[in-house]
Design an enzyme around this catalytic site. Structure first.
Site, PDB file in Angstrom:
ATOM      1  N   ARG A   1      15.928  25.292  -9.465  1.00 45.43           N
ATOM      2  CA  ARG A   1      15.084  25.529 -10.707  1.00 45.43           C
ATOM      3  C   ARG A   1      14.770  26.964 -10.939  1.00 45.43           C
ATOM      4  O   ARG A   1      14.299  27.249 -11.947  1.00 45.43           O
ATOM      5  CB  ARG A   1      13.676  24.751 -10.700  1.00 45.43           C
ATOM      6  CG  ARG A   1      13.859  23.347 -10.717  1.00 45.43           C
ATOM      7  CD  ARG A   1      12.668  22.239 -10.415  1.00 45.43           C
ATOM      8  NE  ARG A   1      12.827  22.259  -8.883  1.00 45.43           N
ATOM      9  CZ  ARG A   1      11.738  21.409  -8.245  1.00 45.43           C
ATOM     10  NH1 ARG A   1      10.905  20.905  -8.896  1.00 45.43           N
ATOM     11  NH2 ARG A   1      11.836  21.218  -7.028  1.00 45.43           N
TER      12      ARG A   1
ATOM     13  N   GLU B   1       7.448  10.464  -5.263  1.00 48.43           N
ATOM     14  CA  GLU B   1       7.818  11.857  -6.000  1.00 48.43           C
ATOM     15  C   GLU B   1       7.609  11.533  -7.594  1.00 48.43           C
ATOM     16  O   GLU B   1       7.731  10.712  -7.947  1.00 48.43           O
ATOM     17  CB  GLU B   1       9.228  12.188  -5.530  1.00 48.43           C
ATOM     18  CG  GLU B   1       9.344  12.845  -4.217  1.00 48.43           C
ATOM     19  CD  GLU B   1       8.175  14.072  -3.927  1.00 48.43           C
ATOM     20  OE1 GLU B   1       8.402  15.101  -4.675  1.00 48.43           O
ATOM     21  OE2 GLU B   1       7.385  14.024  -3.094  1.00 48.43           O
TER      22      GLU B   1
ATOM     23  N   GLY C   1      17.011  17.638   2.230  1.00 53.60           N
ATOM     24  CA  GLY C   1      15.731  17.166   1.814  1.00 53.60           C
ATOM     25  C   GLY C   1      14.763  17.659   2.982  1.00 53.60           C
ATOM     26  O   GLY C   1      14.973  18.025   4.205  1.00 53.60           O
TER      27      GLY C   1
ATOM     28  N   TYR D   1      22.982  72.276  -4.678  1.00 56.51           N
ATOM     29  CA  TYR D   1      24.164  71.386  -4.409  1.00 56.51           C
ATOM     30  C   TYR D   1      25.424  72.269  -4.868  1.00 56.51           C
ATOM     31  O   TYR D   1      25.409  72.561  -6.153  1.00 56.51           O
ATOM     32  CB  TYR D   1      24.043  70.035  -5.118  1.00 56.51           C
ATOM     33  CG  TYR D   1      25.050  69.017  -4.769  1.00 56.51           C
ATOM     34  CD1 TYR D   1      25.613  68.658  -3.645  1.00 56.51           C
ATOM     35  CD2 TYR D   1      25.933  68.304  -5.837  1.00 56.51           C
ATOM     36  CE1 TYR D   1      26.552  67.805  -3.305  1.00 56.51           C
ATOM     37  CE2 TYR D   1      26.532  67.596  -5.673  1.00 56.51           C
ATOM     38  CZ  TYR D   1      27.168  67.167  -4.265  1.00 56.51           C
ATOM     39  OH  TYR D   1      28.010  66.350  -4.320  1.00 56.51           O
TER      40      TYR D   1
END
Ligand code: UD1
Ligand code: MG
Length: 468
Positions: A15, A153, A78, A385
Site C-alpha cells: 500500500r 481481519e 503472512g 580546483y
C-alpha cells in the site's frame, strides 16, 4: 525467565506503492523500524530477532547494530509464517512479537503489557485499542462474557462483525514460548493465501488456555501502511519531539512548520522560527536564534549563534557568537570560529574560518584555512580546483582581501597582508605586503563629449541618405 523479541519486518508494504521496503520509510529522519528497535532495546531482551524478506539486504544494511539477529522469510506468506520462521532462534521463556510498522509504540506500554501478562498468568496477551477514525485493523471478537475468542481481519469481517466489534488489534503480542506450538495449526487463508498470526488467538482460546487483550492509547499502535499514515505518524512524532524541547526551555514560533529530528538537541532559550529543519545529529547550543527557512543537518552550533533566513548548514561546526546568513551555505567539514560572520550568499566548503573573521557578501571559500580577524571582501573567490585536483588557500590572521578578488590555490596570504580589490592572486603574498594585480587605470579626458560628437555626425549622415 528470558525475554526474546521478534519484530516482523519482511512484508512488501504494497500500500506504500514504493520501491523501498516499507519499514525503511523515514519518519522524522529515521527508518520507522528504528523506533520499534529503540523501544524494545530499553526492555533489555536476551535476544531481538528481526524477520526480513522484502529488500532484506537493504533492511539489514540500514538497521544492523550488533544486538539484532536476522532471519529471512523467503516467501512472504503472512505474519503467522513470519513468526514460525523466527521460532528456531527463540529462547525458552517469554516472547514479545510486534510489527515493524508501528513506530509510535513506547517502552512504557510494552512494559505494562508484559506486567499484565505475567500477573494474569496468561499464555498469550496482546494490545488492543478503540478508535473509530482508524481502519484496516484486525477486529477482536469477544463472547457474551467478554472473553477474547478470536480476531477477524478487517477485510474478511462481515458487516455484522464490523458493527458488533470495534476493538482493534494493535499487532503487539506477548506469549510464552510453549504457545508457539500453535503456529503449526494456523491454516492458510483461502482468499489471501497468507498464514495470519492473528489466527493464533482463536486456536489458543479453543485450547482453553488463558489469554486476553489489553487496551492502550490508539496513538501508540498506529501502523503505517500508506503514505497518508506515514504522514500522520510523522506529525505525531514531531509534536512529541517539539513539546519535549519546549518543556526544556526552547521557544518555537510555529511548531507546525518546524521539523526537529529525534536525534537532534537544542539548548535553553534558543528561539526557532518557522519553516526550519533541524536534522540528524545536530546539536544547537543555548541562546541561539534560527531564523525562517533554514536547514541544519548533522552540525554543531555553539551558544549565541544566529542563523539568518534561508541558510543551509551541513556537517559543520559553528562556534559561539557566530552569525551565518541570510542565504548562506556551509558545506561539510566547515568550521566557523567564535564571533565570525558569514553573510549574504556566501558558500563555505571544507574550510576553517578564524574567530571574528568576516565574509559578508557573495563569496566562495573552499578548502581554505583562514585565520582570525580577517576581512574577506564581497565577491572573493578561492579558486581551489584546477580541473583535476583541489588545492588549499591559506589566509593568515589580520589579512584584508579587497572585493572581487580571486585567490588561485595553492596560495598563501601571510599575516596582515592586503589584497587590492579586483586582484587575481597567483603568487604567495608576504606578511604586511599589499598585493595588487589588475590592469592599471587610464582616464581618457573628454571622451564622453567626443563620443557624442561622433554619434550626431553619424545620425546626420543617415538622415541625408534617407532623403536622397
Ligand atoms: C496486521 C494484523 C492486524 C493488526 C495490524 C496492526 C495480521 C494478519 N494482521 O495487519 O490484525 O490490526 O497488523 O498494525 O497479522 N510481515 C512479515 N511477513 C509477511 C507479512 C507481513 O514479516 O509475510 C510484517 C510486515 O513487514 C509488517 C508486519 O508484519 O511489519 C504486519 O504486516 P502488515 O501487512 O502491515 O499487516 P496489517 O495488514 O497491518
Ligand atoms: Mg501494518
Amino acid at each position: 525467565m528470558k525475554l526474546s523479541v521478534v519484530i516482523l519486518a519482511a512484508g512488501r508494504g504494497k500500500r506504500m506503492k514504493s520501491g523501498i521496503p516499507k519499514i525503511l520509510h523515514e519518519a522524522l529522519g529515521r527508518p520507522m523500524i528504528q523506533y520499534v528497535i529503540d523501544a524494545v532495546h530499553t526492555l533489555n531482551p536476551a535476544k531481538t530477532i528481526v524477520v526480513i524478506g522484502n529488500g532484506a539486504d537493504e533492511v539489514k544494511g540500514a538497521i544492523h547494530d550488533g544486538h539484532l539477529t536476522f532471519v529471512l522469510q523467503k516467501e512472504l506468506l503472512g505474519t503467522g509464517d513470519a513468526l514460525a520462521i523466527a521460532k528456531k532462534e527463540l529462547l525458552k521463556g517469554t516472547v514479545l512479537v510486534l510489527n515493524g510498522d508501528c513506530p509510535l509504540i513506547t517502552a512504557g506500554t510494552l512494559r505494562s503489557l508484559l506486567a499484565k501478562h505475567k500477573r494474569s498468568k496468561n499464555v498469550l496477551s496482546f494490545l488492543s485499542f478503540i478508535d473509530e477514525s482508524m481502519s484496516g485493523y484486525g477486529r477482536i471478537i469477544r463472547d457474551g462474557s467478554g472473553n477474547v475468542t478470536g480476531i477477524v481481519e478487517d477485510k474478511h469481517a462481515s458487516s455484522i462483525e464490523k458493527k458488533m466489534f470495534n476493538e482493534l488489534n494493535g499487532g503487539v503480542y506477548v506469549m510464552e514460548s510453549e504457545t508457539l506450538g500453535s503456529l503449526g495449526k494456523i491454516n492458510r487463508n483461502s482468499s489471501s493465501g497468507e498464514y495470519y498470526l492473528t489466527d493464533i488467538i482463536g486456536i489458543v482460546y479453543k485450547a482453553g488456555k488463558r489469554l486476553d487483550a489489553y487496551q492502550c492509547p490508539s496513538e501508540e499502535i498506529r501502523g503505517v501502511n500508506s503514505r497518508e499514515e506515514l504522514y500522520e505518524i510523522s506529525a505525531i512524532l514531531k509534536r512529541r519531539v517539539i513539546s519535549g524541547w519546549m518543556q526544556k526551555g526552547v521557544t518555537f514560533i510555529d511548531p507546525e512548520t518546524t521539523h526537529v529530528h529525534v536525534s537532534a538537541t537544542i539548548g535553553r532559550d534558543t528561539v526557532i522560527y518557522p519553516n526550519t529543519y533541524i536534522e540528524g545529529r545536530t546539536s544547537i547550543g543555548q541562546n541561539c536564534i534560527i531564523y525562517p527557512g533554514s536547514r541544519i543537518c548533522d552540525s554543531v552550533l555553539g551558544k549565541r549563534v544566529v542563523i539568518k533566513d534561508n541558510t543551509l548548514i551541513e556537517k559543520s561546526r559553528v562556534r559561539d557568537g557566530a552569525s551565518i546568513g541570510p542565504c548562506a551555505h556551509l558545506r561539510p567539514d566547515s568550521v566557523i570560529g567564535r564571533n565570525a560572520k558569514i553573510g549574504n550568499f556566501v558558500e563555505v566548503k571544507k574550510s576553517n574560518i578564524g574567530a571574528g573573521t568576516k565574509a559578508g557578501h557573495l563569496t566562495y571559500l573552499g578548502d581554505a584555512e583562514i585565520g582570525p580577524g580577517v576581512n574577506i571582501g564581497a565577491g572573493t573567490i578561492t579558486c581551489n580546483y584546477d580541473g583535476k585536483n583541489k588545492h588549499k588557500t591559506f589566509i593568515k590572521s589580520g589579512v584584508f582581501i579587497g572585493s572581487d578578488s580571486q585567490l588561485v590555490a595553492p596560495v598563501t596570504i601571510d599575516k596582515d597582508a592586503y589584497v587590492a580589490a579586483g586582484s587575481t592572486i597567483t603568487m604567495d603574498v608576504p606578511s604586511g605586503a599589499l598585493a595588487i594585480s589588475r590592469g592599471s587605470q587610464k582616464n581618457l579626458e573628454g571622451w564622453t563629449k567626443r563620443r557624442e560628437g561622433v554619434k550626431s555626425k553619424e545620425s546626420r549622415v543617415r538622415s541625408h541618405k534617407k532623403k536622397s
